[in-house]
Design an enzyme around this catalytic site. Sequence first.
Site, mmCIF file in Angstrom:
data_model
loop_
_atom_site.group_PDB
_atom_site.id
_atom_site.type_symbol
_atom_site.label_atom_id
_atom_site.label_comp_id
_atom_site.label_asym_id
_atom_site.label_seq_id
_atom_site.Cartn_x
_atom_site.Cartn_y
_atom_site.Cartn_z
ATOM 1 N N GLY A 569 -1.464 0.894 -2.867
ATOM 2 C CA GLY A 569 -1.065 -0.506 -2.850
ATOM 3 C C GLY A 569 -2.211 -1.392 -3.280
ATOM 4 O O GLY A 569 -3.368 -0.958 -3.384
ATOM 5 N N GLY A 572 -4.483 -9.239 -2.634
ATOM 6 C CA GLY A 572 -5.591 -10.135 -2.910
ATOM 7 C C GLY A 572 -6.916 -9.603 -2.388
ATOM 8 O O GLY A 572 -7.971 -9.977 -2.862
ATOM 9 N N PHE A 573 -6.859 -8.696 -1.380
ATOM 10 C CA PHE A 573 -8.070 -8.154 -0.785
ATOM 11 C C PHE A 573 -8.710 -7.061 -1.640
ATOM 12 O O PHE A 573 -9.881 -6.771 -1.531
ATOM 13 C CB PHE A 573 -7.734 -7.530 0.574
ATOM 14 C CG PHE A 573 -6.701 -6.448 0.468
ATOM 15 C CD1 PHE A 573 -7.053 -5.161 0.147
ATOM 16 C CD2 PHE A 573 -5.361 -6.745 0.668
ATOM 17 C CE1 PHE A 573 -6.095 -4.171 0.036
ATOM 18 C CE2 PHE A 573 -4.404 -5.764 0.558
ATOM 19 C CZ PHE A 573 -4.773 -4.465 0.229
ATOM 20 N N GLY A 574 -7.908 -6.387 -2.470
ATOM 21 C CA GLY A 574 -8.376 -5.210 -3.188
ATOM 22 C C GLY A 574 -7.287 -4.156 -3.222
ATOM 23 O O GLY A 574 -6.109 -4.489 -3.306
ATOM 24 N N LYS A 590 -9.248 1.861 2.139
ATOM 25 C CA LYS A 590 -9.068 0.477 1.725
ATOM 26 C C LYS A 590 -10.387 -0.031 1.148
ATOM 27 O O LYS A 590 -11.384 -0.168 1.853
ATOM 28 C CB LYS A 590 -8.633 -0.391 2.907
ATOM 29 C CG LYS A 590 -8.492 -1.859 2.530
ATOM 30 C CD LYS A 590 -7.690 -2.668 3.524
ATOM 31 C CE LYS A 590 -8.274 -2.677 4.905
ATOM 32 N NZ LYS A 590 -7.569 -3.605 5.798
ATOM 33 N N ASP A 687 -1.913 -12.201 11.743
ATOM 34 C CA ASP A 687 -1.351 -11.861 10.431
ATOM 35 C C ASP A 687 -0.304 -10.763 10.562
ATOM 36 O O ASP A 687 -0.292 -9.800 9.796
ATOM 37 C CB ASP A 687 -2.460 -11.430 9.477
ATOM 38 C CG ASP A 687 -2.009 -11.508 8.010
ATOM 39 O OD1 ASP A 687 -1.032 -12.237 7.735
ATOM 40 O OD2 ASP A 687 -2.615 -10.840 7.160
#
Length: 880
Positions: A569, A572-574, A590, A687
């Site tokens: 996946g 916006g984080f990477g 991640k 979140d």
Amino acid sequence: MTLKLRVDEDSVDMRKSRGEISIDQCIKCHMESTFKPTSSIQAVMAIICNTSVIYLLLLLSCFRFEFCGALDTITSAKFIKDPQSIVSNRSVFRLGFFSPNGSTNRYVGIWYNTTSLFTVIWVANRDKPLNDSSGTVMISEDGNLLVLNGLKEIFWSSNVSSAALNSTAQLLDSGNLVLQDKNSGRIMWESFQHPSNSFVQNMKLRSNIKTGEKQLLTSWKSPSDPSIGSFSAGISPSYLPELCIWNGSHLYWRSGPSNGQTFIGIPNMNSVFLYGFHLFNHQSDVYATFSHEYASILWYYILTPQGTLLEIIKDGSMDKLKVTWQNKKSKCDVYGKCGAFGICNSKNSPICSCLRGYQPKYTEEWNSGDWTGGCVKKKPLTCEKMNGSREDGKVDGFIRLKNMKVPDFAEWLPGLEHECREWCLKNCSCMAYSYYTGIGCMSWSGNLIDLQKFSSSGTDLYIRVAYSELAEQRRMKVIVAIALIIGTIAIAISICTYFSRRWISKQRAKKETREEMLSLCKGDIYPNFSDSEILGDNVNQVKLEELPLLDFEKLVSATNNFHEANKLGQGGFGSVYRGKFPGGQDIAVKRLSRASAQGLEEFMNEVVLISKLQHRNLVRLLGCCFKGEEKILIYEYMPNKSLDAFLFDPLKKESLNWRKRFSIIEGIGRGLLYLHRDSRLRIIHRDLKASNILLDEDLNPKISDFGMARIFGRKQDQANTVRVVGTYGYMSPEYAIEGRFSEKSDVFSFGVLLLEIVSGRRNSSFYHDEQSLSLLGYAWKLWNEDNMEALIDGSISEACFQEEILRCIHVGLLCVQELAKDRPSISTVVPMLCSEIAHLPPPKQPAFTERQIGKDTESSQLRQRKYSVDRATITVIHVR
């Protein structure tokens, strides 16, 4: 062949619809119905038909249809005999016969029917028990409610002089037993006006200021004897009403005056402490009552045989009663413990002392621990020496006592606080005064009885003292002020020195930590992830729990140099990659993008938080790596990716039947409950959304992504932030607009997620729909149209769990209400979902339901400033 059945229009069917006959009478009426067979064959068929009617009636009675008399009512034709009982309409309370523990006597009482715990709140024949099981409860010929023994002797009566002949007794869901005229509905008698030892929701404890009459709770003699004991409790009939407990005719405990919502003499009592508690003063009648927004909660007060008033609440889903408050916590709570002008403080030893300017009246008794004799003035007041006149510069004054329970026998005066002081100063008989918002000015003349010092709460009490006492106090203040100035200067120098050294130490520690992390990333890694193998021998063991560091080169090898084929996946984080170590263990890696809005703070926040959390519904962090600008987190691998990959895929969603969806809802709720209440750290996630719910091989949910999470103190309710981060559509309005977040922020996100799981639609899928701004708006529209079935996902709409699904929608709407105070906590949501809280309140309008002017450029820009749309989220598995 024709079979004719003739039933008189005003016979059984009409009477049974009005609830006037019993089941036996119904059967008898049907047997006596007129059949006219024309032949022997017809006669046989009539008998068969008549028998069928009887069996049909017996069958229907098993289903509790109320055509033959209400199950919560006693009438002249319907009585109950030991051990029979009646149950209120919604099965909250039961009335019947019982024997207390340790006794064989039989009593008629009312108790909670919603728990296996036997909690009696009212007893009829308290002082005249039945000695066998032949008792009967019935309506007499004169319309009164009676308790009789087997010889038809009266053991208890409602004793109404003007009872209606056609009266009924009904047990209400409030626990109130009412005797009323069946024709007019007029209530002639009710158990709430004749309480036993329990005070329940919506009951009223009354007193009359003019007549002095009081409606009292009376204690049992013992746990096995309900007869009237020594103690009674009620509202004192005065213009400053108090909750009092009497031992016989002597006052035993008092709450202090009421401001309408709280009693100011009960420490830490506020509107949260007793939610829904009110005290009303109507003309000459004063009464207290309380209620909760969830009326089905088992919550009541009981006066024990020892004279203690206890607040008792059923402990969540467990069949366990919990005492959450009691009036008597120390020896100071006994009325007049220290006598007149004596002050009681449970923190001191001895607990009694005299007010300033007073001394013990009987010194020997006082020193031996008998303080009831109280105290007397050392010197007469200035106004007493001057016969009420004033001498220039030498007048009485007041000393302030903080956090006090005010004395008994207060007099109320109109006016503001400064007027209260002036009035008391001008009247030599005034010994003290106090001003409390909601009450006003209170003054005391004569002896000051039942003074108590609290560690917190209470009010300020001003005691009148002579001029000479004030002069001594002023001299002491000067000495203390000089000492404080010198001490403050010394402390200020010490604090500046301390913080300077601490700042230098922090800067040095940050530098050492960064260098240490860079050096540790060069070590080897093994699939079993033991601490010594991950971190080597050079790391302090204390840091292992917070910062398990893994080797960067090994991660590169495990993910085939972060190859696109292994990508799970991206956001916006990477990106998130699937990796595999030589031993065969799968991992999820991640890798934060260098351009990601998530910086070192969020990265370290997630590492520290999730490494301390252990729960089956939270994702497990295996390690992390920090090298140069690389920030990497390593999680356990979730083969089914995230919830949104299933829920919003037209094909995959078919595999999510209702039982599996409900299991996912329960799992998320349990994980959130652990974060809010049960973990060592109290965590606000901030979140929570479908893409942050990972699914294992059995589709069990695990909450992930703690980069935005925050730790709350145990006594902290909410916090503010100037940096609003999260995902628009899941953020609560108070967080999105004002930056305020709390447990209720997570509850809002959970409500959105719950509605998405039930409907199979994203909250944002309605953005271009002219009818609704969001899924919340659509759900609210269907709620108002009483058409909630239309919200259910078509793939589960045919399921036989519709009642459970509708309950989930109801709970979801309660979670997304606009005001945080209206939303239930997660500890209430979980039992709501599992039907442990039976009756749910109606929801109020959710947030973000009305369409805004989307084409307005300025408002659009404003929204972009207020909401961070996915820029800083950490979705682990699925591409959005």
